[in-house]
Design an enzyme around this catalytic site. Structure first.
Site, PDB file in Angstrom:
ATOM      1  N   CYS A 385      57.781  84.026 -14.384  1.00  0.00           N
ATOM      2  CA  CYS A 385      57.719  83.731 -12.950  1.00  0.00           C
ATOM      3  C   CYS A 385      58.432  84.814 -12.144  1.00  0.00           C
ATOM      4  O   CYS A 385      57.915  85.923 -12.043  1.00  0.00           O
ATOM      5  CB  CYS A 385      58.241  82.323 -12.680  1.00  0.00           C
ATOM      6  SG  CYS A 385      57.489  81.600 -11.217  1.00  0.00           S
ATOM      7  N   HIS A 511      55.071  78.986 -16.293  1.00  0.00           N
ATOM      8  CA  HIS A 511      56.258  78.652 -17.092  1.00  0.00           C
ATOM      9  C   HIS A 511      55.842  78.158 -18.480  1.00  0.00           C
ATOM     10  O   HIS A 511      55.711  76.942 -18.687  1.00  0.00           O
ATOM     11  CB  HIS A 511      57.067  77.557 -16.401  1.00  0.00           C
ATOM     12  CG  HIS A 511      57.717  78.016 -15.133  1.00  0.00           C
ATOM     13  ND1 HIS A 511      59.021  78.441 -15.075  1.00  0.00           N
ATOM     14  CD2 HIS A 511      57.217  78.131 -13.883  1.00  0.00           C
ATOM     15  CE1 HIS A 511      59.305  78.796 -13.828  1.00  0.00           C
ATOM     16  NE2 HIS A 511      58.232  78.619 -13.089  1.00  0.00           N
ATOM     17  N   GLU A 513      57.574  77.872 -21.002  1.00  0.00           N
ATOM     18  CA  GLU A 513      58.665  77.110 -21.633  1.00  0.00           C
ATOM     19  C   GLU A 513      58.495  75.598 -21.476  1.00  0.00           C
ATOM     20  O   GLU A 513      59.019  74.829 -22.279  1.00  0.00           O
ATOM     21  CB  GLU A 513      60.033  77.569 -21.096  1.00  0.00           C
ATOM     22  CG  GLU A 513      60.376  77.180 -19.658  1.00  0.00           C
ATOM     23  CD  GLU A 513      59.855  78.151 -18.609  1.00  0.00           C
ATOM     24  OE1 GLU A 513      58.886  78.896 -18.892  1.00  0.00           O
ATOM     25  OE2 GLU A 513      60.393  78.156 -17.482  1.00  0.00           O
TER      26      GLU A 513
HETATM   27  N1  GLN Z   1      60.722  82.638  -6.256  1.00  0.00           N
HETATM   28  C1  GLN Z   1      59.461  82.977  -6.850  1.00  0.00           C
HETATM   29  C2  GLN Z   1      58.298  82.314  -6.151  1.00  0.00           C
HETATM   30  O1  GLN Z   1      58.467  81.348  -5.451  1.00  0.00           O
HETATM   31  C3  GLN Z   1      59.456  82.667  -8.329  1.00  0.00           C
HETATM   32  C4  GLN Z   1      59.580  81.213  -8.633  1.00  0.00           C
HETATM   33  C5  GLN Z   1      59.988  80.929 -10.043  1.00  0.00           C
HETATM   34  O2  GLN Z   1      60.539  81.785 -10.750  1.00  0.00           O
HETATM   35  N2  GLN Z   1      59.798  79.702 -10.486  1.00  0.00           N
HETATM   36  O3  GLN Z   1      57.180  82.739  -6.294  1.00  0.00           O
END
Ligand code: GLN
Length: 539
Positions: A385, A511, A513
């Site tokens: 992310c 994600h 994970e």
């Molecule tokens: N802050 C980033 C976004 O909103 C990444 C979010 C995250 O790592 N879950 O796109």
């Protein structure tokens, strides 16, 4: 309506917080599942936030995201990892959500003429939420974990709902497990039962008699202590279950089996008990405990001092480590203190680096510096992310020479927004539950490294973000050697980047994970740990 074909188990906590109700609930569910029962777990959280999506990881640990896009408590991650069954919004309910639906009903006029009160309206709503999973017909047993500690003011409506449900359903269909702490006083050299006696009494003041006590302890409970607890707390002697500190949470199902927790539960619920089949679980535990080698992975983030903030990532390492028969030692590195001057001293010795998800500006320059180092030194890199977004920024700045490259999230005035806000997010002003959430389809390019890793060109992964790779920079970035290899089929959003010339450099906007379980370690984590091992061997 009370559905009596489903059996209900409530898990309350006493004496202290952080005793691990989630792990006990997940371990019991595992034992029941391994005997052929369809079990699920639900968490009721007594705070007023609608969900933990708006909570700081420092305060509440990781926010876990389900397939249906619910932002939930991290205990749901344990449930999925233990059971290998997906959870959903119905598995996590907060006081905020309960009140919101009652107030919405009141505004719709559903209670016209009536005073809306905690009892019966709030407790009815809790009872309804508890039974949603049971009434679905998908489960034989629903385990409901009540957050907080007995005696907390905010838990009272939940305990009252449990009292009513137990009364309506009867002892054969609903039971209460009370998880408590038996402290050891080293000066006296003794385990003490009094706090547990008081806690059981507090529960009884609300009309709830605990049926089973699970006692967290650092030392073995003697026969005498067990008998004393049974006598003072109105439970059967065999219903006093010891939960001794374990070296890994994955030992807890077997520890509960040795103590007979599943047997006592099934007996009271008038269900048959069989020896559980834990063969594949035990294979995993044996591999986890007997690694053949070790890799050191750097976990770079800004919440690294707290284990719970990256819970699912740490557990995914354990699953993938066991499958590769390697011990994964995680070295947490605080991104805020990483600089061009100290980056080599903090990273050069590592076998691989994972840059964590996150929000906001703090610590991003350190993440970018770490990514530059691993890209230039061919160290395996996995960006999740925000970690992927930082890899794109690093590449744009240091390979393409776009010195101002940044994300709109960090700098709205940047001349090179290689990470931009998603179209669908532009008009959104409310913060809670409004990110791009939950499972989305992703198509993988044939011949990409990720297609080889997944053995597929079509995957579903869970998301939680507002910003995205800016497709206007795609040609430029690809010509310089970083490839976009995963896309949302409807919107064309870039979900994965990789650098084919690097041994293992993968960033994902989702994600992975959240989907790694004991039974199904995530393919990307498996491949990442394998890459770390190869890197270490060839160093
Ligand atoms: N802050 C980033 C976004 O909103 C990444 C979010 C995250 O790592 N879950 O796109």
């Amino acid at each position: 309506m009370t559905n009596t074909t489903t059996k209900y188990i409530f898990v309350t906590g006493g004496v202290s917080s952080s005793l691990g109700k989630g792990i006990i609930a997940a371990s019991l569910a595992k034992l029941l599942q391994a005997q052929g029962y369809r079990a699920t777990i639900q968490k009721l959280d007594p705070y007023i936030n609608i969900d933990p999506g708006t909570l700081n990881p420092y305060e509440h640990g990781e926010c876990y995201v389900t397939d249906d896009g619910a932002e939930t408590d991290l205990d749901l991650g344990h449930y999925e990892r233990f059971l290998n069954v997906p959870t959903s919004q119905a598995n996590n309910v907060t006081t905020g959500r309960i009140y919101q639906s009652v107030i919405d009903k009141e505004r719709r006029g559903e209670f016209l003429g009536k005073t809306v009160q905690v009892i019966p309206h709030i407790t009815d709503e809790i009872k309804h939420r508890v039974q949603i999973l049971g009434n679905s017909g998908d489960y034989d047993i629903v385990i409901t974990e009540i957050g907080g500690t007995v005696g907390d003011i905010e838990s009272l409506p939940y305990i009252e709902a449990v009292r009513q449900l137990k009364w309506e359903m009867g002892n054969e269909n609903a039971l209460v497990i009370h998880l408590t702490l038996i402290p050891y006083l080293s000066a006296a050299g003794e385990l003490k039962t009094k706090p547990t006696q008081h806690s059981v009494k507090t529960l009884m003041e609300s009309g709830v008699q605990a049926d089973i006590l699970v006692c967290r302890t650092e030392h073995e409970l003697s026969d005498g202590i067990r008998t004393k607890l049974a006598r003072f707390c109105n439970v059967k002697r065999e219903a006093v279950i010891q939960s001794i500190d374990a070296s890994t949470i994955y030992d807890v199902p077997n520890l509960m089996l040795e103590e007979g927790l599943d047997k006592v539960v099934l007996e009271q619920l008038k269900l048959e008990s069989h020896p559980p089949d834990l063969t594949s679980w035990n294979t995993f535990v044996a591999k986890h405990k007997n690694p053949k080698s070790e890799v050191i992975i750097g976990l770079i983030g800004k919440y690294v001092e707290l284990q719970d903030s990256y819970k699912s990532i740490l557990e995914s390492f354990i699953h993938a480590g066991a499958a590769n028969e390697v011990m994964v030692t995680v070295e947490s590195i605080h991104s805020e203190y990483l600089t061009p001057e100290n980056v080599a001293s903090k990273i050069a010795h590592l076998d691989a680096v994972l840059v964590a998800p996150g929000f906001g500006e703090r610590g991003i320059e350190g993440k970018i510096e770490a990514i530059r180092y691993v890209r230039e030194h061919q160290i395996p890199f996995f960006g999740i992310c925000l970690g992927m977004q930082m890899a794109i920024i690093e590449f744009s700045r240091n390979v393409l020479g776009l010195k101002q490259a940044n994300s709109f999230e960090m700098d709205e005035t940047t001349t090179d927004p290689v990470i931009a806000i998603m179209e669908a997010q532009k008009k959104i002003t409310k913060k809670g539950g409004t990110m791009r959430l939950g499972a989305w389809k992703c198509d993988l390019l044939e011949n990409s490294q990720v297609a080889t890793i997944y053995h597929s060109t079509s995957i579903m992964e869970r998301h939680r973000h507002r910003y995205e790779f800016n497709n206007e920079y795609k040609v430029q970035i690809e010509n310089a050697g970083m490839k976009a290899t995963g896309f949302n089929p409807e919107t064309g959003l870039v979900e994965i980047i990789e650098i084919p010339a690097h041994p293992w450099f993968i960033g994902v906007q989702y994600h992975p994970e959240y989907k790694s379980t004991v039974a199904n370690p995530h393919p990307l984590f498996l491949a990442f740990i394998k890459a770390a091992l190869e890197y270490k061997t060839n160093k």
